[in-house]
Scaffold this motif. Sequence first.
Motif, mmCIF file in Angstrom:
data_model
loop_
_atom_site.group_PDB
_atom_site.id
_atom_site.type_symbol
_atom_site.label_atom_id
_atom_site.label_comp_id
_atom_site.label_asym_id
_atom_site.label_seq_id
_atom_site.Cartn_x
_atom_site.Cartn_y
_atom_site.Cartn_z
ATOM 1 N N TYR A 167 22.643 35.774 50.298
ATOM 2 C CA TYR A 167 22.554 34.926 51.496
ATOM 3 C C TYR A 167 21.250 34.124 51.456
ATOM 4 O O TYR A 167 21.244 32.891 51.638
ATOM 5 N N ASN A 170 21.380 31.502 48.681
ATOM 6 C CA ASN A 170 22.277 30.386 49.074
ATOM 7 C C ASN A 170 21.548 29.441 50.021
ATOM 8 O O ASN A 170 21.648 28.232 49.907
ATOM 9 N N LYS A 310 34.658 38.677 60.199
ATOM 10 C CA LYS A 310 33.529 37.732 60.071
ATOM 11 C C LYS A 310 33.109 37.540 58.607
ATOM 12 O O LYS A 310 32.926 36.418 58.134
ATOM 13 N N TRP A 311 32.970 38.639 57.849
ATOM 14 C CA TRP A 311 32.326 38.543 56.529
ATOM 15 C C TRP A 311 33.297 38.284 55.375
ATOM 16 O O TRP A 311 32.931 37.646 54.381
ATOM 17 N N VAL A 314 33.655 34.672 54.241
ATOM 18 C CA VAL A 314 32.397 34.179 53.644
ATOM 19 C C VAL A 314 32.261 34.693 52.209
ATOM 20 O O VAL A 314 31.982 33.944 51.274
ATOM 21 N N ILE A 315 32.514 36.002 52.048
ATOM 22 C CA ILE A 315 32.307 36.617 50.726
ATOM 23 C C ILE A 315 33.363 36.139 49.739
ATOM 24 O O ILE A 315 33.074 35.827 48.581
ATOM 25 N N ALA A 317 34.925 33.323 49.866
ATOM 26 C CA ALA A 317 34.625 31.918 49.536
ATOM 27 C C ALA A 317 33.489 31.838 48.524
ATOM 28 O O ALA A 317 33.480 30.975 47.635
ATOM 29 N N ALA A 318 32.555 32.782 48.607
ATOM 30 C CA ALA A 318 31.414 32.779 47.663
ATOM 31 C C ALA A 318 31.836 33.315 46.303
ATOM 32 O O ALA A 318 31.062 33.295 45.342
#
Length: 322
Positions: A167, A170, A310-311, A314-315, A317-318
């Motif tokens: 994080y 990034n 939530k996570w 994000v994860i 997508a990363a």
Amino acid sequence: MRKFASIAAALVACFVASAQAQTFPSKPITIIVPFAAGGPSDVLARVIGEKMRATLKETVVIENVTGAAGTIGVTRAVRSPADGYTISFGHLGTHVVNGAIYPLPFDLVEDLDPVTLLGANPMLVVSKTALPAKSLKELIDWVKANQNKATFGTAGVGSGAHFSGVYLQNLIGTNASYVPYRGTGPALQDLVAGQIDIIVDQASNSLPQVQAGSIRAYAVTDAKRIAAAPGIPTVDEAGLPGFHVSLWSGLWVPKGTPKDVVGKINEAVRAALDDPAVQKRYAELGLEPPPPAQRTPEALRAHQKAEVAKWWPVIKAANVKP
Ligand code: MLT
């Protein structure tokens, strides 16, 4: 006849389960901590375990089952008998993030029954004292200028120190490498020894070394400072506004553990959280206990589900790979 036999069998199973619940605990209980001894998860499990022992009037053993950012220890817990004698210690990394990274042979939400939240702590951006940087801004400049050699200590891909490091990088646009350990306990030892450069670590792990002057802290990943370390600025004050990460921890049991057994374990943890010595230890370590209303199995389940929602996007997508 067969119908009668299955009803009888179910009745016997219920009878046995409630008999077991009534006598629970009648032998030592094991809390599986999926990271190395001496690290933040281990310390927290031992602080709580020590007090649970008094309430449950039974030995509470901490077993460190490490590897793969906690997935080895959690798998062991999931596959244990659903009788209350095996408890899974975990956190945002092991019981949420890892589900979006590792092809786990079980469902992190459905295959474990929640017991209670244990609390949360913000992360600290810390480095070895040999680094020239004296502020977060200088540290960011140093990483940008040295990203081919800079190293971030983690407890494996998906661990709290890892996803917080990802994080941070990034946000600042760097891609320095990660050095995995079996926990941030051993990673911190190497940071003190100057073997690695930086950890985005749980405050409860790094604070004692910061206070001893053997590592340097730059900022806390929260909007407010830690009461136990008022000299450490927030990321907002230090020039990286919004880099907020709070690592929460909890306890789970294998799916199907009798409700009244879960209730007894929950009660013992609540008693520990209400204990003045535990509250003092939490304050020293920069740990925030969960509010009383958040100390139910239902509250942990709801929180875990909300964090997954939530996570995971994000994860995923990363495209973080184990
Ligand atoms: C530990 O106890 O080592 C930590 O919880 C690891 C982490 O997730 O950073």
